[in-house]
Scaffold this active site. Sequence first.
Site, PDB file in Angstrom:
ATOM      1  N   ALA A  19      40.522  13.041  31.208  1.00  0.00           N
ATOM      2  CA  ALA A  19      41.098  11.615  32.005  1.00  0.00           C
ATOM      3  C   ALA A  19      42.476  11.776  32.941  1.00  0.00           C
ATOM      4  O   ALA A  19      42.313  11.832  34.081  1.00  0.00           O
ATOM      5  CB  ALA A  19      41.494  10.596  30.811  1.00  0.00           C
ATOM      6  N   ALA A  20      43.554  12.318  32.186  1.00  0.00           N
ATOM      7  CA  ALA A  20      44.742  12.487  32.807  1.00  0.00           C
ATOM      8  C   ALA A  20      44.620  13.576  33.910  1.00  0.00           C
ATOM      9  O   ALA A  20      45.006  13.482  35.035  1.00  0.00           O
ATOM     10  CB  ALA A  20      45.866  12.865  31.863  1.00  0.00           C
TER      11      ALA A  20
ATOM     12  N   GLU B 194      39.495  23.808  31.921  1.00  0.00           N
ATOM     13  CA  GLU B 194      39.057  22.975  30.632  1.00  0.00           C
ATOM     14  C   GLU B 194      37.984  23.678  29.693  1.00  0.00           C
ATOM     15  O   GLU B 194      37.125  24.643  30.092  1.00  0.00           O
ATOM     16  CB  GLU B 194      38.082  21.701  31.247  1.00  0.00           C
ATOM     17  CG  GLU B 194      37.068  21.092  30.318  1.00  0.00           C
ATOM     18  CD  GLU B 194      38.053  20.498  28.938  1.00  0.00           C
ATOM     19  OE1 GLU B 194      39.181  19.545  29.262  1.00  0.00           O
ATOM     20  OE2 GLU B 194      37.584  20.674  27.991  1.00  0.00           O
TER      21      GLU B 194
ATOM     22  N   SER C  33      35.626  14.890  33.079  1.00  0.00           N
ATOM     23  CA  SER C  33      36.007  13.870  33.424  1.00  0.00           C
ATOM     24  C   SER C  33      34.855  12.597  33.070  1.00  0.00           C
ATOM     25  O   SER C  33      34.594  11.955  33.827  1.00  0.00           O
ATOM     26  CB  SER C  33      35.784  13.708  34.949  1.00  0.00           C
ATOM     27  OG  SER C  33      36.395  12.519  35.666  1.00  0.00           O
TER      28      SER C  33
ATOM     29  N   ALA D 115      34.208   9.420  30.152  1.00  0.00           N
ATOM     30  CA  ALA D 115      34.716   8.379  29.475  1.00  0.00           C
ATOM     31  C   ALA D 115      34.808   8.333  28.147  1.00  0.00           C
ATOM     32  O   ALA D 115      33.801   7.802  27.577  1.00  0.00           O
ATOM     33  CB  ALA D 115      34.074   6.963  30.154  1.00  0.00           C
TER      34      ALA D 115
ATOM     35  N   CYS E 137      36.238   6.750  25.920  1.00  0.00           N
ATOM     36  CA  CYS E 137      36.235   5.263  25.502  1.00  0.00           C
ATOM     37  C   CYS E 137      34.855   4.793  25.286  1.00  0.00           C
ATOM     38  O   CYS E 137      34.599   3.816  24.805  1.00  0.00           O
ATOM     39  CB  CYS E 137      37.148   4.492  26.391  1.00  0.00           C
ATOM     40  SG  CYS E 137      38.703   5.052  26.957  1.00  0.00           S
TER      41      CYS E 137
ATOM     42  N   TYR F  90      42.290 -23.169  36.141  1.00  0.00           N
ATOM     43  CA  TYR F  90      41.528 -24.022  35.759  1.00  0.00           C
ATOM     44  C   TYR F  90      40.442 -24.486  36.101  1.00  0.00           C
ATOM     45  O   TYR F  90      40.569 -25.217  37.211  1.00  0.00           O
ATOM     46  CB  TYR F  90      42.520 -25.280  34.890  1.00  0.00           C
ATOM     47  CG  TYR F  90      41.472 -26.230  34.274  1.00  0.00           C
ATOM     48  CD1 TYR F  90      40.789 -26.056  33.113  1.00  0.00           C
ATOM     49  CD2 TYR F  90      41.636 -27.724  34.822  1.00  0.00           C
ATOM     50  CE1 TYR F  90      39.989 -27.066  32.646  1.00  0.00           C
ATOM     51  CE2 TYR F  90      40.920 -28.577  34.253  1.00  0.00           C
ATOM     52  CZ  TYR F  90      40.052 -28.133  33.094  1.00  0.00           C
ATOM     53  OH  TYR F  90      39.055 -29.119  32.616  1.00  0.00           O
TER      54      TYR F  90
END
Length: 554
Positions: free
Chosen positions: A10-11, A32, A38, A40, A42, A432
């Site tokens: 990520a970073a 790496e 790269s 996700a 999450c 609203y």
Amino acid sequence: KKILIIGGVAAGPKAAARARRCDPDAEITIVEEGSFLSYAGCGMPFYIGGTVERHEELMATPVGVIRDAAFFRSVKDIKVLTGTRAEAIDRKNKTVRVTNLATGETSALPYDKLVLATGSRPVRLPIPGADLAGVYTLGNLEEAQAIRRAVEQGARRVVIIGGGLIGLELADTLGTKAEIAIFEMMDHVLSSLLDPELSILVEKVLRGKGVQLFLGNRVERIEGNEQGAVARVVTTAGSFPADLVVIAAGVKPRVELAKEAGLELGETGAIKVNAYLQTSDPDIYAGGDCVENVHLISGRPVYTPMGSVANRHGRVIGDNVTGGRQSFPGVLGTAILKVFEMIIGRTGLTESEARRLGYHVESFICSAPDRAHFYPGSKPIIIKLVADSSTRKLLGAQILGPGDVNKRLDVMVAALSMGVTVDQLAAFDLAYAPPFSTALDPITHAANCLRNKIDGRARSINPLELKKRLSAGEELILLDVRTPAEFNEVRLPGSNVVFIPLGKLRERAAELPRDREIVTFCKLSLRGWEAQTILESLGFTNVSFFEGGIVAWP
Ligand code: FAD
């Protein structure tokens, strides 16, 4: 100019991409050690559960192009060395020694600016059996693939060790495919994110979905069968069969490279950086899960390993390694997750944290519909606001429920980022229309409730505090002022409950004793507060209402 980046999730890639946009001529290299880039992280729980079908989707751009080494080279002119580990930093000669893990070959890569984006790794519990086949952590895509495979191959009894964000996301995603048991050492799930009365509401949802929860329980060892595969976990509550164990007991920053290079670490154990994300060596930057952050409310160093933060770090670093001077102000510890139908969000300080830090804490728990009650799909949300009563500044918010939590959470993030008071929050001109909100948005309503409490207008009790007092045998009266239909549908147990609908309260108040403490309540808490004001106007002196109503009863 040579920019060398260690870490490609990520970073790191974010810093690289931003650096390229800022400086078309820089020589940018990412190192790496894994094979995926790269991606996700999450999204891994959703991949494991099958909501995301293929792992490639986690590493693709929104239009489906895979972000691999070829993509970085052709689109961004960034060189990526996967399967390559950075072994040591030579700060004097400004080189990093790397090893190609496939060939064993080593070389020294030069840099003008070095970026550490080495991330974190899952805590591996120091218990016997943690290395058996079928015991996993969830720290990278390879592990996510292995867990998914195990479930697809028939692992049914899944034990999750740790009731934090990752453990609960896993329970959510595997809940319909497996029998889940969660073992949590603390007394509550999400104990570092929420106050206990809200954790209890999450626990109710988990149990309602058939998840077995063992709280305040330590796993002592994991035992295998004759083939050496996991068979059971042995805990302080007994022995439980398991086909698959996932240890989700938190993460630790990967700081070995930084430490060996003599870079300063912070008090949380992560790399210490200044506002420009420079380490103690000005030519070495660091960001993402390997660094500690400053908390925007407390000003204290905190370790908040989040993908959202890592990406913002990456952008700031990309600017600064190409001659910019951007700063990163800090974090609020914002997090959001989904546990079955419940959405849980938090930002800033919890009440427990704020008390530990010595603030003059006042809090309020408020339940409200997320949109006009007459509009189809309206669902409740529960908001807990925490403020400092002496400055009236907001300190934090926890928001949960099946309704639209997300929108309110981000309003609170904006409010806390700007350091607003509860009075300023109440004046926000929020959007609203019936499909989206209520005329007074739940956030406005929560802010007004807290103002009433700080100003001494509303006397209210936290529901968990009340529950504890009732369990201790206190003889107070719980006055339910809902409608008969609501009362018949669901009610609080116990002989201290008295039922008088709000509309009848003025005429029937004489039925209530004046010498006992009365705590009023309703479904949400507005009628509970109205009941308090009615009784006080009739001369009752010891009346309060409990916050959040039945919806928030722990
Ligand atoms: P990492 O993702 O840890 O990547 C660091 C990389 O550096 C690794 O690939 C590692 O192999 C490499 N590396 C380390 N040392 C070396 C070395 N010496 N040489 C070469 N390479 C090296 N965050 C959110 O904000 N929202 C969420 O919903 C969320 N959900 C999550 C769910 C799960 C299951 C997990 C595990 C995390 C989740 N996170 C979430 C957190 C988020 O994934 C991390 O904060 C983010 O990945 C951190 O990125 P990073 O680049 O700092 O580090």
